[in-house]
Design a protein around this motif. Structure first.
Motif, mmCIF file in Angstrom:
data_model
loop_
_atom_site.group_PDB
_atom_site.id
_atom_site.type_symbol
_atom_site.label_atom_id
_atom_site.label_comp_id
_atom_site.label_asym_id
_atom_site.label_seq_id
_atom_site.Cartn_x
_atom_site.Cartn_y
_atom_site.Cartn_z
ATOM 1 N N ALA A 37 18.769 -17.967 7.110
ATOM 2 C CA ALA A 37 20.083 -17.217 6.806
ATOM 3 C C ALA A 37 21.478 -18.224 6.497
ATOM 4 C CB ALA A 37 20.636 -16.326 7.797
ATOM 5 N N ILE A 38 21.277 -19.185 7.279
ATOM 6 C CA ILE A 38 22.318 -20.317 7.117
ATOM 7 C C ILE A 38 22.094 -20.973 5.568
ATOM 8 C CG2 ILE A 38 23.033 -22.703 7.854
ATOM 9 C CD1 ILE A 38 24.203 -20.334 9.474
ATOM 10 N N ALA A 39 20.811 -21.266 5.056
ATOM 11 C CA ALA A 39 20.854 -22.067 4.117
ATOM 12 C C ALA A 39 21.076 -21.095 2.902
ATOM 13 C CB ALA A 39 19.201 -22.269 3.800
ATOM 14 N N ILE A 40 21.004 -19.789 2.889
ATOM 15 C CA ILE A 40 21.648 -18.962 1.972
ATOM 16 C C ILE A 40 22.806 -19.086 1.943
ATOM 17 C CG2 ILE A 40 21.543 -16.330 1.325
ATOM 18 C CD1 ILE A 40 18.760 -16.044 2.374
ATOM 19 N N LEU A 41 23.650 -18.804 2.827
ATOM 20 C CA LEU A 41 25.057 -18.882 2.881
ATOM 21 C C LEU A 41 25.609 -19.947 2.508
ATOM 22 C CD1 LEU A 41 25.921 -16.657 6.241
ATOM 23 C CD2 LEU A 41 26.074 -15.826 3.791
ATOM 24 N N ASP A 42 25.071 -21.232 2.898
ATOM 25 C CA ASP A 42 25.417 -22.477 2.437
ATOM 26 C C ASP A 42 25.265 -22.638 0.793
ATOM 27 O OD1 ASP A 42 26.356 -23.347 4.784
ATOM 28 O OD2 ASP A 42 24.574 -24.373 5.391
ATOM 29 N N HIS A 43 24.046 -22.352 0.628
ATOM 30 C CA HIS A 43 23.870 -22.269 -1.188
ATOM 31 C C HIS A 43 24.577 -21.490 -1.799
ATOM 32 C CE1 HIS A 43 21.502 -23.316 -4.484
ATOM 33 N NE2 HIS A 43 21.677 -22.012 -4.667
ATOM 34 N N LEU A 44 25.347 -20.570 -1.357
ATOM 35 C CA LEU A 44 26.204 -19.410 -2.104
ATOM 36 C C LEU A 44 27.694 -20.111 -1.924
ATOM 37 C CD1 LEU A 44 24.986 -16.048 -1.053
ATOM 38 C CD2 LEU A 44 24.974 -17.219 -3.354
ATOM 39 N N GLY A 45 27.637 -21.204 -0.974
ATOM 40 C CA GLY A 45 29.099 -21.814 -0.857
ATOM 41 C C GLY A 45 30.124 -20.793 -0.424
ATOM 42 N N VAL A 46 30.079 -19.957 0.508
ATOM 43 C CA VAL A 46 31.005 -19.309 1.010
ATOM 44 C C VAL A 46 31.399 -19.640 2.772
ATOM 45 C CG1 VAL A 46 30.354 -17.055 -0.368
ATOM 46 C CG2 VAL A 46 29.495 -17.637 2.068
ATOM 47 N N GLU A 47 32.840 -19.482 2.885
ATOM 48 C CA GLU A 47 33.026 -19.661 4.317
ATOM 49 C C GLU A 47 32.525 -18.557 5.306
ATOM 50 O OE1 GLU A 47 37.303 -20.347 5.144
ATOM 51 O OE2 GLU A 47 37.292 -22.004 3.276
#
Length: 111
Positions: A37-47
């Motif tokens: 889940a963290i990898a996905i959010l980090d990849h999408l570049g959102v805060e």
């Protein structure tokens, strides 16, 4: 679940544009699903904010009732429950998650 726990969860959900209830922290996820889940959010570049459910048993149980969803992690965008890591992965792969975040006007991380 106590009203206090419910109120704390609601406050966290409403206090963050994007919030992930997870096991561990973004730097040290404590399970593979949280890590994904963290990898996905980090990849999408959102805060995003995160809540480590391992630190608080009341939150760990309460969030499952709050969302009526049995597993952790759980993603919320603008106060709305999106889903767990499987749903996040599906939405990410189809581009739906990026679209949802864009439509919600979620802040991008500073480059």
């Amino acid at each position: 679940m106590t009203e206090d726990t419910q109120a704390r969860i609601a406050e966290a959900v409403n206090g963050n544009e994007v919030l992930l209830f997870m096991k561990g922290s973004p730097l040290f996820p404590q399970c593979g699903f949280s890590s994904r889940a963290i990898a996905i959010l980090d990849h999408l570049g959102v805060e995003y904010g995160s809540v480590d459910v391992l630190q608080d048993q009341a939150i760990r149980q309460g969030i499952k009732q709050f969302s009526d969803w049995p597993t952790i992690p759980q993603l919320y965008v603008k106060g709305e429950f999106v889903g767990g890591s499987d749903i996040m992965m599906e939405m990410y792969e189809t581009g739906e998650l990026a679209e949802l975040l864009q439509k919600a006007g979620v802040a991008q991380k500073a480059a």
